[in-house]
Design a protein around this motif. Structure first.
Motif, PDB file in Angstrom:
ATOM      1  N   VAL A  11      -1.468   4.221  -0.785  1.00  0.00           N
ATOM      2  CA  VAL A  11      -2.257   4.138   0.444  1.00  0.00           C
ATOM      3  C   VAL A  11      -2.403   2.662   0.802  1.00  0.00           C
ATOM      4  O   VAL A  11      -2.862   1.862  -0.018  1.00  0.00           O
ATOM      5  CB  VAL A  11      -3.632   4.808   0.261  1.00  0.00           C
ATOM      6  N   VAL A  12      -1.997   2.303   2.016  1.00  0.00           N
ATOM      7  CA  VAL A  12      -2.005   0.907   2.456  1.00  0.00           C
ATOM      8  C   VAL A  12      -3.023   0.755   3.590  1.00  0.00           C
ATOM      9  O   VAL A  12      -3.069   1.586   4.504  1.00  0.00           O
ATOM     10  CB  VAL A  12      -0.608   0.489   2.962  1.00  0.00           C
ATOM     11  N   THR A  41      -2.971   1.747  -4.342  1.00  0.00           N
ATOM     12  CA  THR A  41      -3.408   1.279  -3.028  1.00  0.00           C
ATOM     13  C   THR A  41      -3.003  -0.183  -2.839  1.00  0.00           C
ATOM     14  O   THR A  41      -2.772  -0.914  -3.813  1.00  0.00           O
ATOM     15  CB  THR A  41      -4.937   1.386  -2.850  1.00  0.00           C
ATOM     16  N   PHE A  42      -2.930  -0.577  -1.568  1.00  0.00           N
ATOM     17  CA  PHE A  42      -2.647  -1.977  -1.245  1.00  0.00           C
ATOM     18  C   PHE A  42      -3.507  -2.348  -0.049  1.00  0.00           C
ATOM     19  O   PHE A  42      -3.460  -1.688   0.992  1.00  0.00           O
ATOM     20  CB  PHE A  42      -1.171  -2.173  -0.908  1.00  0.00           C
ATOM     21  N   ALA A  92       3.493  -3.720   8.009  1.00  0.00           N
ATOM     22  CA  ALA A  92       4.506  -4.618   7.434  1.00  0.00           C
ATOM     23  C   ALA A  92       4.527  -4.477   5.911  1.00  0.00           C
ATOM     24  O   ALA A  92       5.597  -4.396   5.289  1.00  0.00           O
ATOM     25  CB  ALA A  92       4.210  -6.061   7.835  1.00  0.00           C
ATOM     26  N   PHE A  93       3.335  -4.425   5.297  1.00  0.00           N
ATOM     27  CA  PHE A  93       3.266  -4.228   3.840  1.00  0.00           C
ATOM     28  C   PHE A  93       3.793  -2.842   3.462  1.00  0.00           C
ATOM     29  O   PHE A  93       4.514  -2.687   2.474  1.00  0.00           O
ATOM     30  CB  PHE A  93       1.828  -4.394   3.340  1.00  0.00           C
ATOM     31  N   GLY A  94       3.417  -1.841   4.238  1.00  0.00           N
ATOM     32  CA  GLY A  94       3.890  -0.486   3.964  1.00  0.00           C
ATOM     33  C   GLY A  94       5.400  -0.386   4.039  1.00  0.00           C
ATOM     34  O   GLY A  94       6.037   0.307   3.228  1.00  0.00           O
ATOM     35  N   GLY A 111       7.543  -2.823   3.418  1.00  0.00           N
ATOM     36  CA  GLY A 111       8.094  -3.472   2.228  1.00  0.00           C
ATOM     37  C   GLY A 111       7.984  -2.595   0.992  1.00  0.00           C
ATOM     38  O   GLY A 111       8.926  -2.518   0.183  1.00  0.00           O
ATOM     39  N   ILE A 112       6.842  -1.916   0.843  1.00  0.00           N
ATOM     40  CA  ILE A 112       6.653  -1.028  -0.320  1.00  0.00           C
ATOM     41  C   ILE A 112       7.664   0.113  -0.285  1.00  0.00           C
ATOM     42  O   ILE A 112       8.272   0.456  -1.298  1.00  0.00           O
ATOM     43  CB  ILE A 112       5.202  -0.495  -0.326  1.00  0.00           C
ATOM     44  N   LYS A 113       7.870   0.690   0.892  1.00  0.00           N
ATOM     45  CA  LYS A 113       8.808   1.812   1.010  1.00  0.00           C
ATOM     46  C   LYS A 113      10.246   1.373   0.734  1.00  0.00           C
ATOM     47  O   LYS A 113      11.013   2.094   0.073  1.00  0.00           O
ATOM     48  CB  LYS A 113       8.715   2.419   2.411  1.00  0.00           C
ATOM     49  N   LEU A 114      10.622   0.201   1.220  1.00  0.00           N
ATOM     50  CA  LEU A 114      11.988  -0.280   0.993  1.00  0.00           C
ATOM     51  C   LEU A 114      12.211  -0.620  -0.475  1.00  0.00           C
ATOM     52  O   LEU A 114      13.306  -0.425  -1.010  1.00  0.00           O
ATOM     53  CB  LEU A 114      12.271  -1.506   1.868  1.00  0.00           C
TER      54      LEU A 114
END
Length: 274
Positions: A45-46, A63-64, A73-75, A77-80
Motif C-alpha cells: 500500500v503506497v 507499505t510505503f 511515481a513510487f508505486g 517503481g515498486i511494481k516495475l
C-alpha cells in the motif's frame, strides 16, 4: 485473512475527523483484500501526503509513505521492481490530482499495473480546507470565500482520456457500489482507477451549509446520476452533478509486461551477437 486483520489495531482510533468518509472507504478496501486473499507479503500500500497519507499507518501489509503528489511515481517503481506484487496507491484529490496530477496522467498513459484509489473530498482537508483541483464551481472553501471561480477536474474523465484500463466513480453514500468498483479495479491488469467521492463535513461541508456528515451524504444522493442518465442531460443540467458508474473496462497490455519483453528481446539480441 479477515478484513479486520489487515488493520494495525495499535494505531486506532483513526486520525481522521469525526464524520469523515475515509474510514468507510478504507474498510471497503480491506474487505476487498479479504475477498481476494491478499497477503501481507504480496501486497504494498503506497501513500503520499494529506489525509490519506495517514492510511499506511493503519494497514498491516507492506507499505510505503512517500512525498506529496509522488505516490504514483513510487508505486510505479515498486511494481516495475517486482511485477508479482499487488500495488495499491491511496491518495486524496489534493495529493493525487492537484499536486500529483502529472503523475496521474502519465501512470494512466503508460498503463502501469497498479490500482489507484483517489478519495475526492473536494478540498485540501488536512491543511484547512483550501480549494483543490476538484472543488466544484461556486463552492465555498477557506480560500474561495465568495465562491470558487474555477471548474473542478472531471478526474475520471481525465484518467479515461489518458488511457487507463479501468475507471469508475462512486460515493460513500453508495458504499456497496463503491466497494464493487474497488473489487473490480484490484483484479484488473493495467492501470485501474477508482474515484471515491467522500464527505468532509469539517471543512467543505461546514462552509457550504452541510455541517453534519449526513447532510453531505444526502447531497451526494440528491446530485448523483448514472452515466446513462447523464447522457440525457444538457451541459447546464450536468453542472456539479456526480456522474457515477464504470467509464472504462478494457483489455490493454500493461507497462510491466511490455518492459519485460523489451528486456528479453535485448538479452536475446546480445546473446545472438556473441
Amino acid at each position: 485473512m479477515k478484513a479486520q486483520e489487515y488493520l494495525v489495531k495499535e494505531k486506532l482510533p483513526l486520525f481522521w475527523c469525526a464524520g469523515c468518509g475515509n474510514g468507510s472507504v478504507l474498510h471497503a478496501i480491506l474487505r476487498c483484500f479479504e475477498k481476494l486473499n491478499y497477503t501481507r507479503e504480496n501486497t504494498v500500500v503506497v501513500t503520499g501526503i494529506g489525509c490519506w497519507g495517514k492510511a499506511d499507518d493503519y494497514v498491516d501489509t507492506n507499505t510505503f509513505h512517500g512525498t506529496h503528489g509522488r505516490a504514483l511515481a513510487f508505486g510505479t517503481g515498486i511494481k516495475l521492481a517486482n511485477p508479482e506484487l499487488n500495488v495499491v496507491v491511496l491518495m486524496g484529490d489534493g495529493d493525487g490530482a492537484t499536486i500529483g496530477g502529472n503523475h496521474l496522467i502519465h501512470a494512466a498513459r503508460r498503463n502501469v499495473d497498479v490500482t489507484a484509489i483517489v478519495v475526492n473530498n473536494l478540498n485540501y482537508g488536512m491543511t484547512g480546507g483550501q480549494y483543490s483541483g476538484t472543488t466544484p464551481h461556486e463552492k465555498i472553501t477557506s480560500t474561495s470565500r465568495y465562491g470558487h471561480i474555477e471548474h473542478g477536474f472531471d478526474l475520471s474523465g481525465l484518467v479515461a482520456a489518458a488511457g487507463a484500463s479501468y475507471v469508475s466513480r462512486g460515493t460513500t453514500y453508495g458504499i456497496v457500489q463503491l466497494e464493487k468498483f474497488i473489487f473490480e479495479a484490484l483484479q484488473k491488469k493495467g492501470f485501474s482507477f477508482v474515484e471515491a467521492i467522500s464527505q468532509c463535513p469539517t471543512h467543505f461541508g461546514r462552509l457550504n451549509g452541510m455541517k453534519k456528515p449526513a447532510d453531505m451524504l444526502n447531497w451526494f444522493k440528491e446530485n448523483s446520476v448514472s452515466i446513462s442518465a447523464a447522457e440525457k442531460l444538457t451541459q447546464n443540467e450536468r453542472e456539479n452533478k456526480f456522474v457515477l458508474g464504470n467509464f472504462v473496462n478494457k483489455e490493454n497490455e500493461d507497462y510491466s509486461t511490455k518492459y519485460l519483453r523489451v528486456i528479453n528481446d535485448a538479452k536475446k539480441s546480445k546473446e545472438g551477437g556473441k
